[in-house]
Design a protein around this motif. Structure first.
Motif, PDB file in Angstrom:
ATOM      1  N   MET A 193       0.886  -1.190  -0.067  1.00 45.89           N
ATOM      2  CA  MET A 193       0.016  -0.108   0.081  1.00 45.89           C
ATOM      3  C   MET A 193       0.990   1.270  -0.088  1.00 45.89           C
ATOM      4  N   ARG A 194       2.122   1.045   0.324  1.00 45.42           N
ATOM      5  CA  ARG A 194       3.057   2.393   0.332  1.00 45.42           C
ATOM      6  C   ARG A 194       3.430   2.659  -1.360  1.00 45.42           C
ATOM      7  N   PHE A 195       3.610   1.567  -1.935  1.00 37.16           N
ATOM      8  CA  PHE A 195       3.968   1.970  -3.282  1.00 37.16           C
ATOM      9  C   PHE A 195       2.818   1.659  -4.307  1.00 37.16           C
ATOM     10  N   LEU A 196       1.785   1.258  -4.100  1.00 40.72           N
ATOM     11  CA  LEU A 196       0.621   0.879  -5.048  1.00 40.72           C
ATOM     12  C   LEU A 196      -0.574   1.567  -4.382  1.00 40.72           C
ATOM     13  N   ASP A 197      -1.571   1.911  -5.430  1.00 41.63           N
ATOM     14  CA  ASP A 197      -2.853   2.565  -5.230  1.00 41.63           C
ATOM     15  C   ASP A 197      -3.764   1.088  -4.739  1.00 41.63           C
ATOM     16  N   VAL A 198      -3.667   0.304  -3.991  1.00 43.00           N
ATOM     17  CA  VAL A 198      -4.426  -0.656  -3.848  1.00 43.00           C
ATOM     18  C   VAL A 198      -4.922  -0.837  -2.490  1.00 43.00           C
ATOM     19  N   ASN A 199      -6.087  -1.797  -2.173  1.00 41.47           N
ATOM     20  CA  ASN A 199      -6.395  -2.113  -0.917  1.00 41.47           C
ATOM     21  C   ASN A 199      -6.237  -3.656  -0.677  1.00 41.47           C
ATOM     22  N   LEU A 200      -5.804  -4.032   0.320  1.00 40.57           N
ATOM     23  CA  LEU A 200      -5.453  -5.413   0.799  1.00 40.57           C
ATOM     24  C   LEU A 200      -6.153  -5.936   1.825  1.00 40.57           C
ATOM     25  N   HIS A 201      -6.816  -6.773   1.756  1.00 39.76           N
ATOM     26  CA  HIS A 201      -7.752  -7.316   2.780  1.00 39.76           C
ATOM     27  C   HIS A 201      -7.678  -8.804   3.463  1.00 39.76           C
ATOM     28  N   TYR A 202      -7.257  -9.036   4.704  1.00 41.26           N
ATOM     29  CA  TYR A 202      -6.959 -10.303   5.093  1.00 41.26           C
ATOM     30  C   TYR A 202      -8.019 -11.284   5.264  1.00 41.26           C
ATOM     31  N   SER A 203      -7.996 -12.470   4.369  1.00 38.96           N
ATOM     32  CA  SER A 203      -8.950 -13.404   4.683  1.00 38.96           C
ATOM     33  C   SER A 203      -8.632 -14.637   5.518  1.00 38.96           C
ATOM     34  N   GLY A 204      -7.365 -14.496   6.141  1.00 36.79           N
ATOM     35  CA  GLY A 204      -7.060 -15.491   7.044  1.00 36.79           C
ATOM     36  C   GLY A 204      -5.934 -16.343   6.749  1.00 36.79           C
ATOM     37  N   MET A 205      -5.489 -17.458   7.485  1.00 39.19           N
ATOM     38  CA  MET A 205      -4.642 -18.277   7.292  1.00 39.19           C
ATOM     39  C   MET A 205      -4.985 -19.763   7.119  1.00 39.19           C
ATOM     40  N   ILE A 206      -4.004 -20.652   6.383  1.00 39.39           N
ATOM     41  CA  ILE A 206      -4.233 -21.909   6.388  1.00 39.39           C
ATOM     42  C   ILE A 206      -2.995 -22.468   7.007  1.00 39.39           C
ATOM     43  N   PRO A 207      -3.183 -23.332   8.001  1.00 40.93           N
ATOM     44  CA  PRO A 207      -1.755 -23.828   8.617  1.00 40.93           C
ATOM     45  C   PRO A 207      -0.850 -24.942   7.600  1.00 40.93           C
ATOM     46  N   TYR A 208       0.326 -24.938   7.907  1.00 42.60           N
ATOM     47  CA  TYR A 208       0.735 -25.979   7.298  1.00 42.60           C
ATOM     48  C   TYR A 208       0.373 -27.437   7.930  1.00 42.60           C
ATOM     49  N   SER A 209      -0.148 -28.369   6.956  1.00 36.60           N
ATOM     50  CA  SER A 209      -0.702 -29.400   7.385  1.00 36.60           C
ATOM     51  C   SER A 209      -0.362 -30.533   7.034  1.00 36.60           C
ATOM     52  N   LYS A 210      -0.209 -31.795   7.692  1.00 39.67           N
ATOM     53  CA  LYS A 210       0.013 -33.012   7.019  1.00 39.67           C
ATOM     54  C   LYS A 210      -1.178 -33.580   6.476  1.00 39.67           C
ATOM     55  N   ALA A 234      -9.891 -24.375   9.136  1.00 39.89           N
ATOM     56  CA  ALA A 234      -9.235 -23.149   8.676  1.00 39.89           C
ATOM     57  C   ALA A 234      -9.807 -22.713   7.306  1.00 39.89           C
ATOM     58  N   PHE A 235     -10.139 -23.678   6.254  1.00 38.13           N
ATOM     59  CA  PHE A 235     -10.853 -23.332   5.265  1.00 38.13           C
ATOM     60  C   PHE A 235     -12.155 -22.897   5.223  1.00 38.13           C
ATOM     61  N   ARG A 236     -12.645 -23.417   6.361  1.00 35.32           N
ATOM     62  CA  ARG A 236     -14.217 -22.811   6.452  1.00 35.32           C
ATOM     63  C   ARG A 236     -14.114 -21.365   6.973  1.00 35.32           C
ATOM     64  N   GLU A 237     -13.206 -21.113   7.631  1.00 33.15           N
ATOM     65  CA  GLU A 237     -12.928 -19.666   8.472  1.00 33.15           C
ATOM     66  C   GLU A 237     -12.832 -18.918   7.309  1.00 33.15           C
ATOM     67  N   VAL A 238     -11.782 -19.268   6.393  1.00 33.43           N
ATOM     68  CA  VAL A 238     -11.157 -18.397   5.309  1.00 33.43           C
ATOM     69  C   VAL A 238     -12.501 -18.215   4.302  1.00 33.43           C
ATOM     70  N   SER A 239     -13.027 -19.120   4.291  1.00 29.26           N
ATOM     71  CA  SER A 239     -14.165 -18.940   3.196  1.00 29.26           C
ATOM     72  C   SER A 239     -15.226 -17.873   3.724  1.00 29.26           C
ATOM     73  N   LYS A 240     -15.476 -17.949   4.819  1.00 26.65           N
ATOM     74  CA  LYS A 240     -16.554 -16.909   5.473  1.00 26.65           C
ATOM     75  C   LYS A 240     -16.014 -15.642   5.124  1.00 26.65           C
ATOM     76  N   THR A 241     -14.670 -15.430   5.450  1.00 27.21           N
ATOM     77  CA  THR A 241     -14.379 -14.138   5.565  1.00 27.21           C
ATOM     78  C   THR A 241     -13.897 -13.682   3.989  1.00 27.21           C
ATOM     79  N   LEU A 242     -13.568 -14.383   3.305  1.00 29.21           N
ATOM     80  CA  LEU A 242     -13.385 -14.106   1.865  1.00 29.21           C
ATOM     81  C   LEU A 242     -14.323 -13.606   1.114  1.00 29.21           C
ATOM     82  N   ILE A 243     -15.643 -14.388   1.422  1.00 22.93           N
ATOM     83  CA  ILE A 243     -16.920 -14.125   0.532  1.00 22.93           C
ATOM     84  C   ILE A 243     -17.303 -12.552   1.105  1.00 22.93           C
TER      85      ILE A 243
END
Ligand code: ATP
Ligand code: MG
Length: 262
Positions: A193-210, A234-243
Motif C-alpha cells: 500500500m506504500r507503493f501501489l494504489d491498492v487495498n489489501l484485505h486479510y482473509s485469514g490463514m491455512i496452517p501447514y498441515s500433514k 481453517a478453510f471454512r473460516e477463510v471462506s467465510k471471511t473471503l466472501i
C-alpha cells in the motif's frame, strides 16, 4: 447472485489449487452451488485433487464439440468442475477472443451458481489478469517467504496497473501460527500500500498441515476426508471471511453482472 472469486499467486506451488478446491468444498458443504473453473489451461489439476476425471474440458467447448453446460462435470457437495484440460498445448496461449468466449459461456450458463471459483496459474500471465479482473474478488495466496512476497507484489502491481484491480484478498498459506500469519500479512500490506494504489484485505490463514499432504496424496479434499481437522476448520473460516471481501463498484467486464457493477 453469483460471486466470482479468482485464486491467484505470484509464485508457483504456494497452494492455490488446494485452496481453490478446499474453498469450493467448504462453501459447497454450506448448501451452496459452486462452479470450480480450472483456468490453469493445459495443466489443469483441480480434478486430480478432487479425485475425479472429467470427461470434458473447456477445450471441448472452444472446439465447439459441446456446450459450456456439457463441458461441466458435477462432482458432489454442490461442487461442479469446468476443467481447463490437461496436456493440451494449444490451450496454453489462449487468445483474447477465446478468453471472451469462455467468459460469456460461463456468464450465460443456465444453472444456479452461488460461487464461481477460478483456479489461476501462478504469475501475471495475460490470461490470469483477464480472468482475475473479470472476478468480483481477487484472492492472492501467499506463503511466508521473501520470494512469495516479491512475486505476489509483482502480480498485484500488474493486475492493478494493467487491468485496474484495486481490491485484493490475501490468504496466508502453510502458516506456522495465526499470529505470525497475520503479522506477515500486515508487513506485506504495508509495503504494497506504500507503493501501489491498492487495498489489501486479510482473509485469514491455512496452517501447514500433514492432512493437506495426505488429502493430495489420496485425492480426497481435506474437507471431505478429514472434516474435523484444523486445516478444514481453517478453510471454512477463510471462506467465510473471503466472501465478505468488499467489492468496489466498477464498469469493467465481469463474469456475472450482478455485484459491484451497478
Ligand atoms: N497448507 C498446506 N500444508 C501443507 N502442504 C500444502 C499446503 N498447501 C499446499 N500444500 C502442498 O503444496 C503443494 C503445491 O500445492 P498446489 O498444487 O495447491 O499449489 P499451486 O499454487 O496450485 O501450484 P501451481 O503454481 O503449480 O499451480 C502440494 O504438494 C500441496 O500438497
Ligand atoms: Mg495450481
Amino acid at each position: 447472485m453469483t460471486l466470482s472469486i479468482a485464486i491467484t499467486s505470484g509464485k508457483g506451488g504456494v497452494g492455490k489449487t488446494n485452496t481453490a478446491v478446499s474453498l469450493a468444498v467448504a462453501l459447497g458443504q454450506t448448501g451452496k452451488d459452486i462452479l470450480l473453473f480450472d483456468a490453469d489451461f493445459g495443466l489443469a489439476n483441480t480434478h486430480v485433487l478432487l479425485g475425479t476425471k472429467p470427461s470434458k474440458s473447456v477445450a471441448d467447448f472452444l472446439d465447439k464439440k459441446c456446450s459450456m453446460e456439457d463441458s461441466i462435470t458435477n462432482f458432489k457437495d454442490g461442487v461442479s468442475i469446468l476443467s481447463g484440460g490437461s496436456g493440451l498445448i494449444e490451450l496454453l496461449n489462449l487468445d483474447n477472443q477465446r478468453r471472451h468466449q469462455i467468459l460469456s459461456g460461463i456468464s450465460n450458463l443456465d444453472r444456479n451458481i452461488d460461487y464461481l471459483i477460478v483456479d489461476c496459474p501462478a504469475g501475471a500471465a495475460d490470461s490470469t489478469l483477464f480472468f482475475a479482473s473479470a472476478s468480483d474478488i481477487v484472492a492472492v495466496v501467499l506463503i511466508e517467504e521473501p520470494t512469495s512476497f516479491l512475486d505476489a507484489y509483482a502480480l498485484i502491481k500488474a493486475a492493478n496497473l494493467e487491468t485496474g484491480v484495486k481490491n485484493f484478498a490475501v490468504i496466508v498459506n502453510m502458516a506456522d501460527s495465526k499470529a505470525m500469519a497475520k503479522r506477515s500479512f500486515e508487513k506485506f500490506r504495508e509495503i504494497a500500500m506504500r507503493f501501489l494504489d491498492v487495498n489489501l484485505h486479510y482473509s485469514g490463514m491455512i496452517p501447514y498441515s500433514k492432512n493437506i499432504k495426505h488429502a493430495v496424496a489420496t485425492r480426497t479434499p481435506v474437507a471431505i476426508g478429514q472434516p474435523n481437522s484444523t486445516a478444514s476448520t481453517a478453510f471454512r473460516e477463510v471462506s467465510k471471511t473471503l466472501i465478505k471481501t468488499p467489492i468496489p463498484k466498477t464498469d469493467k467486464l465481469k463474469f456475472f453482472d450482478n455485484v459491484g457493477g451497478k
